[in-house]
Design a protein around this motif. Structure first.
Motif, short mmCIF file in Angstrom:
data_model
loop_
_atom_site.label_atom_id
_atom_site.label_comp_id
_atom_site.label_asym_id
_atom_site.label_seq_id
_atom_site.Cartn_x
_atom_site.Cartn_y
_atom_site.Cartn_z
N LEU A 1 50.02 34.28 33.33
CA LEU A 1 49.37 32.92 33.17
C LEU A 1 47.89 33.50 32.74
O LEU A 1 47.12 32.46 32.34
N LEU A 2 47.68 34.67 32.22
CA LEU A 2 46.34 35.02 31.77
C LEU A 2 46.32 34.96 30.40
O LEU A 2 46.68 35.79 29.58
N ALA A 3 45.47 33.98 29.93
CA ALA A 3 45.36 33.81 28.41
C ALA A 3 44.68 34.92 27.80
O ALA A 3 45.06 35.43 26.74
N ALA A 4 43.77 35.43 28.25
CA ALA A 4 42.84 36.52 27.72
C ALA A 4 42.00 37.26 28.98
O ALA A 4 41.48 36.52 29.62
N SER A 5 42.28 38.38 28.66
CA SER A 5 41.34 39.24 29.76
C SER A 5 39.88 39.24 29.61
O SER A 5 39.44 39.02 28.42
N ARG A 6 39.19 39.09 30.74
CA ARG A 6 37.75 39.05 30.80
C ARG A 6 37.17 40.25 30.37
O ARG A 6 37.54 41.11 31.01
N GLU A 7 36.18 40.47 29.87
CA GLU A 7 35.54 41.66 29.41
C GLU A 7 34.58 42.25 30.23
O GLU A 7 34.31 43.19 30.54
N LYS A 8 33.68 41.51 30.82
CA LYS A 8 32.65 41.67 31.72
C LYS A 8 32.62 40.95 32.93
O LYS A 8 33.24 39.55 33.19
N PRO A 9 32.13 41.49 34.18
CA PRO A 9 32.12 40.85 35.64
C PRO A 9 30.90 39.59 35.31
O PRO A 9 30.03 39.79 34.39
N GLU A 10 30.93 38.61 36.14
CA GLU A 10 30.09 37.83 36.32
C GLU A 10 29.02 37.98 37.21
O GLU A 10 29.26 38.64 38.51
N SER A 11 27.90 37.87 36.87
CA SER A 11 26.68 38.37 37.74
C SER A 11 25.85 37.04 38.23
O SER A 11 25.68 36.00 37.49
N TYR A 12 25.43 37.25 39.52
CA TYR A 12 24.56 36.23 40.21
C TYR A 12 23.49 36.92 41.10
O TYR A 12 23.63 37.99 41.34
N ASP B 1 33.70 50.44 34.88
CA ASP B 1 33.80 48.88 34.48
C ASP B 1 34.58 48.20 35.89
O ASP B 1 35.66 48.80 36.26
N LEU B 2 33.85 47.28 36.25
CA LEU B 2 34.39 46.62 37.63
C LEU B 2 35.87 45.95 37.08
O LEU B 2 36.57 45.74 37.92
N VAL B 3 35.78 45.43 35.58
CA VAL B 3 37.09 44.68 35.38
C VAL B 3 38.10 45.74 35.37
O VAL B 3 39.16 45.37 35.83
N ALA B 4 37.80 46.79 35.09
CA ALA B 4 38.98 47.86 34.89
C ALA B 4 39.38 48.47 36.28
O ALA B 4 40.77 48.50 36.40
N VAL B 5 38.58 48.11 37.00
CA VAL B 5 38.69 48.48 38.50
C VAL B 5 39.89 47.48 39.17
O VAL B 5 41.03 47.76 39.64
#
Length: 358
Positions: free
Chosen positions: A266-277, A185-189
């Motif tokens: 300041l982080l309201a909620a953690s993002r579960e997935k990375p964004e893809s482009y 998981d990239l977010v976990a990294v």
């Protein structure tokens, strides 16, 4: 202080207090200027002292007396000795500063190693430039590794300079270099890097109180998968990367910006997935620190990074591309960088080459 002394001598000599002997005071002007000022200002102080001597001698009708010529001789001798001494002191200080700079750069190069030219589905290059800020090493960081999940790259910028910043750079890169290989998981990294910085900041005496309370790190982690024509990003307060596609650049701006590492409150909620482009074969991806886009010319204009990328194009190899970008940056700033610069350029290739490190 030398100019204040010259002014005090002038006041004394032009008032009834001129019975005070001011020769030693005026002689101190070039001596003080030589050890506290640059050569140009020292020459100005010497000229001022001579002007004051001529003015007071004329006003007091003291020309032809031994005292006046003695003062002029003393002033000349002290001025010459001051210039010689200040030149030797400046040369010694310059030598010491150069040595400290070499040590600082060597320490920085140990932590920030160049990225390999080929990493799986990408061809890469890196560039790190130190600003002209004395011997202070900066807080820019970068890394690129090939893993079973694809090529993972990280760029970041620690607030501040010096040893505290380099300690944070080492901690963040150390965490990334470990977890990038086994965490899918990239977010976990990214979260592991943030946790490593928090643990380091919690060690008593590791950082000064100001750095501990106000320190933060902007960071960006990118992943180019082996089998998908995309790039996945997790951005924590860092300048968005630029992708060059068919001669045009686009900024990969996050849909919902996140705060830097160290400002998790300041982080309201953690993002579960990375964004893809999209990142198809032939595209170029540039990851950089804010020292690039915040570089200014004498007219105070920012460096036009997207336009320069488009002008260089996709033809040069990655290292040559970064060298041309470096030359454009130096021309824009007139040879003076106000902040450190770190960049990674990655070209998406048609296929995969090499075996990922497990």
């Amino acid at each position: 202080m030398p100019f204040l002394i010259a002014l005090a001598v002038l006041i004394i000599e032009l008032t009834p207090a001129h019975f005070i002997y001011t020769g030693p005071l005026l002689t101190a002007v070039p001596a003080l200027a030589a050890v506290t000022m640059a050569p140009g200002r020292t020459a100005l102080a010497v000229a001022l002292a001579l002007a004051v001597s001529v003015t007071t001698a004329t006003y007091n009708q003291a020309w032809g007396t031994l005292q006046v010529y003695t003062n002029f001789l003393a002033l000349a001798l002290v001025s010459v000795a001051g210039f010689i001494t200040s030149g030797a002191v400046r040369a010694y200080r310059r030598s010491e500063l150069d040595q400290v700079r070499r040590i600082a750069v060597a320490a920085q190069e140990v932590i920030l190693r160049p990225v390999p030219e080929r990493l799986g589905p990408v061809r890469a290059a890196s560039l790190c430039l130190a600003a002209g800020t004395g011997a202070q090493v900066g807080g820019d960081l970068y890394e690129a590794v090939q893993t079973r999940y694809g090529v993972r790259m990280m760029v970041g910028d620690v607030r501040g300079k010096g040893l505290n910043a380099m300690r944070a750079v080492a901690v963040a890169l150390g965490a990334f270099r470990v977890v990038a290989y086994y965490e899918d998981d990239l977010v976990a990294v990214m979260n592991h890097c943030a946790a490593a910085l928090r643990r380091e900041a919690a060690v008593p005496g590791a950082y000064p109180e100001e750095a501990r309370m106000e320190g933060f790190t902007t960071a960006l982690i990118a992943q180019v998968p082996n089998d998908e024509p995309v790039v996945q990003l997790v951005n924590r307060g860092h300048p968005p990367p630029l992708a060059l596609h068919e001669g045009r650049t686009r900024a990969l701006v996050p849909a919902s910006p996140l705060p830097p590492l160290g400002l998790e409150d300041l982080l309201a909620a953690s993002r579960e997935k990375p964004e893809s482009y999209p990142l198809v074969p032939g595209d170029r991806l540039l990851l950089y620190t804010d020292g690039v886009i915040e570089a200014r010319n004498p007219d105070n204009d920012f460096f036009p990074l997207p336009e320069v990328m488009e002008s260089i194009g996709s033809s040069p190899m990655p290292q040559e591309f970064l060298e041309q970008l470096h030359e454009a940056l130096i021309r824009h700033t007139g040879g003076h960088l106000a902040d450190d610069v770190a960049m990674i350029l990655a070209d998406r290739l048609d296929g995969e080459s090499g075996t990922p490190v497990i």
